[in-house]
Design an enzyme around this catalytic site. Structure first.
Site, PDB file in Angstrom:
ATOM      1  N   TYR A  22      13.612  31.482   2.152  1.00 49.74           N
ATOM      2  CA  TYR A  22      12.370  32.132   2.585  1.00 49.74           C
ATOM      3  C   TYR A  22      12.372  32.417   4.075  1.00 49.74           C
ATOM      4  CZ  TYR A  22      10.066  30.732  -1.807  1.00 49.74           C
ATOM      5  OH  TYR A  22       9.694  30.571  -3.098  1.00 49.74           O
ATOM      6  N   MET A  78       9.610  24.498  -2.041  1.00 47.75           N
ATOM      7  CA  MET A  78       8.770  23.496  -2.708  1.00 47.75           C
ATOM      8  C   MET A  78       9.611  22.541  -3.548  1.00 47.75           C
ATOM      9  SD  MET A  78       5.487  24.118  -5.184  1.00 47.75           S
ATOM     10  CE  MET A  78       4.411  24.828  -3.951  1.00 47.75           C
ATOM     11  N   LYS A 122       0.850  -1.204   0.000  1.00 43.72           N
ATOM     12  CA  LYS A 122       0.000   0.000   0.000  1.00 43.72           C
ATOM     13  C   LYS A 122       0.884   1.253   0.000  1.00 43.72           C
ATOM     14  CE  LYS A 122      -0.330  -0.233   4.982  1.00 43.72           C
ATOM     15  NZ  LYS A 122      -0.979  -0.922   6.106  1.00 43.72           N
TER      16      LYS A 122
HETATM   17  C1  PLP Z   1      -0.020  -1.727   6.815  1.00 44.51           C
HETATM   18  C2  PLP Z   1      -0.561  -2.917   7.434  1.00 44.51           C
HETATM   19  C3  PLP Z   1       0.287  -3.974   7.790  1.00 44.51           C
HETATM   20  C4  PLP Z   1       1.794  -3.903   7.709  1.00 44.51           C
HETATM   21  O1  PLP Z   1       2.299  -3.213   8.841  1.00 44.51           O
HETATM   22  P1  PLP Z   1       3.880  -2.991   9.062  1.00 44.51           P
HETATM   23  O2  PLP Z   1       3.968  -2.379  10.422  1.00 44.51           O
HETATM   24  O3  PLP Z   1       4.321  -2.056   7.982  1.00 44.51           O
HETATM   25  O4  PLP Z   1       4.525  -4.316   8.959  1.00 44.51           O
HETATM   26  C5  PLP Z   1      -0.316  -5.132   8.264  1.00 44.51           C
HETATM   27  N1  PLP Z   1      -1.660  -5.224   8.404  1.00 44.51           N
HETATM   28  C6  PLP Z   1      -2.494  -4.195   8.106  1.00 44.51           C
HETATM   29  C7  PLP Z   1      -3.964  -4.361   8.289  1.00 44.51           C
HETATM   30  C8  PLP Z   1      -1.981  -3.013   7.614  1.00 44.51           C
HETATM   31  O5  PLP Z   1      -2.805  -2.013   7.333  1.00 44.51           O
END
Ligand code: PLP
Length: 397
Positions: A276, A324, A38
């Site tokens: 800045y 930026m 993700k």
């Molecule tokens: C992101 C996530 C993980 C992985 O977690 P880490 O701490 O990065 O290993 C596992 N289970 C769920 C439901 C997650 O959202």
């Protein structure tokens, strides 16, 4: 690969990635491995990471947050299982079937819709029921189970959930794991209730990185690590807990480095302001290098006048505010810096060839996402997840 045409790029180390996967596979040798990709694969670049993970047979599953991410995984050639951890709009649940992914379910309307679609398409679907055990995020309460069981048992194509999952609330933030173990107990009790209701899951999965590393009893049939696959300990506390129980510290190596180039060098007099807000002012004549990256690329503005970068293996402090798309660093005491010299923003440097000195192992300079997290009052996860998806990703070794 020639990089001379790039001003900023991310390097991904295949060998470090495979080292981390091997470490996790060794730790959780009785479980299958699901890698979390993700947030653009924790900022590493989703398509690039998927191509690397395809070549590693130890990885059985990918976990994603959104349908869009699942789509990229499939387009990048991933044919093994995908678990959708996050929600999908009810009117897009058809895509679960088209992409052949396994959704985590935590609402009745979603399960009803999946059951209806499965019947209409005459296509089975593997669902995972998310159980509430004390994180109070996604997840269903034990009292809601009978309603879910009814739908499962009345559906020819669902029958029962394929998996049951939960997520720990307080496992990486502390060395006291009472709350986590309480959640595990509640999970095990809820699985018993599911079994009594005739919806016993085949695959139990609870373990993020910290759980998979620290507690054998959280691993079950499948572990779901993210951050450790990318080469980071979830936290100092997790590392300490593991180390105190006799573990070694060579389990994980960072996969990602981020580099850029010097695009201008200038000499400043004493009493000159930089950037800045005139927040930084020289006290003596100084030489600065201008770098072509800024907060839009993922170099947080909270690192202004706090962070350093590595040039020729040495620390060059950030002076003034991060802009930026630009930032300024002090190279007064680093001799021989030239236009277009490489700069390390995240990663390690320090071989004798690079620094021009006789470098000892303790002298090797490393800038990690953990260090950025300390500097910027956040954690490695956020540092990595915020790296711009527009930076080119290059796979090395
Ligand atoms: C992101 C996530 C993980 C992985 O977690 P880490 O701490 O990065 O290993 C596992 N289970 C769920 C439901 C997650 O959202």
């Amino acid at each position: 690969m020639d990089r001379s045409h790039l001003l900023s790029w991310v390097e991904l180390s295949r060998s470090h990635l495979y080292h981390n996967i091997a470490s996790l596979a060794r730790l959780a040798s009785d479980s299958q491995l699901a890698v979390s990709v993700k947030a653009n694969a924790y900022g590493h670049g989703l398509a690039e990471m998927v191509t690397l993970l395809i070549d590693n047979p130890k990885v059985a599953y990918l976990t994603v947050h959104s349908l869009e991410e699942a789509q990229v995984c499939r387009q990048s050639g991933w044919t093994r299982s995908i678990i959708l951890l996050g929600p999908a709009p009810i009117n897009r649940l058809d895509e679960v079937f088209e992409l052949e992914i396994e959704p985590v379910v935590f609402t009745l309307p979603a399960l009803k819709r999946l059951s209806k679609l499965a019947a209409k398409r005459k296509q089975p679907v593997k669902t995972h029921l998310k159980l509430e055990t004390g994180t109070h995020r996604q997840g269903i309460d034990e009292s809601e189970l009978p309603a879910f069981a009814e739908i499962y048992k009345s559906s020819e194509y669902l029958k029962r959930p394929f998996g049951a999952s939960m997520h720990f609330a307080n496992i990486e933030d502390t060395t006291n794991h009472d709350y986590a173990l309480g959640q595990l107990k509640r999970y095990n009790e809820t699985i018993k209730s599911m079994t009594k209701l005739g919806i016993k899951p085949k695959v139990r999965h609870t373990a993020c990185s910290a759980a998979a590393i620290l507690f054998r009893e959280t691993r079950f049939e499948l572990v779901r690590p993210g951050i450790s696959v990318y080469g980071y300990w979830p936290s100092k506390e997790t590392y300490l807990s593991y180390f105190m129980s006799g573990g070694s510290n060579d389990l994980f190596k960072p996969v990602l480095s981020w580099k850029t180039r010097v695009t201008q060098i200038k000499d400043l007099p004493a009493e000159a302001y930089i950037g800045y807000g005139c927040t930084y002012r020289t006290t003596a004549p100084a030489k600065i290098a201008v770098l072509p990256i800024g907060y839009a690329d993922g170099f947080s503005r909270s690192l202004s006048s706090v962070a350093y970068v590595l040039i020729k293996g040495r620390r060059a402090p950030v002076r003034g505010r991060v802009c930026m798309n630009l930032l300024m660093v002090d190279i007064t005491d680093i001799p021989g810096v030239k236009l277009e010299d490489e700069v390390i923003l995240l990663g390690s440097a320090g071989s004798p060839g690079e620094t021009g000195r006789d470098t000892q192992p303790h002298d090797i300079e490393r800038i990690t996402a953990d260090l950025w997290g300390q500097w910027g009052n956040t954690i490695s996860y956020e540092v990595l997840a915020r790296l711009s998806p527009n930076l080119p990703r290059i796979i090395i070794d």
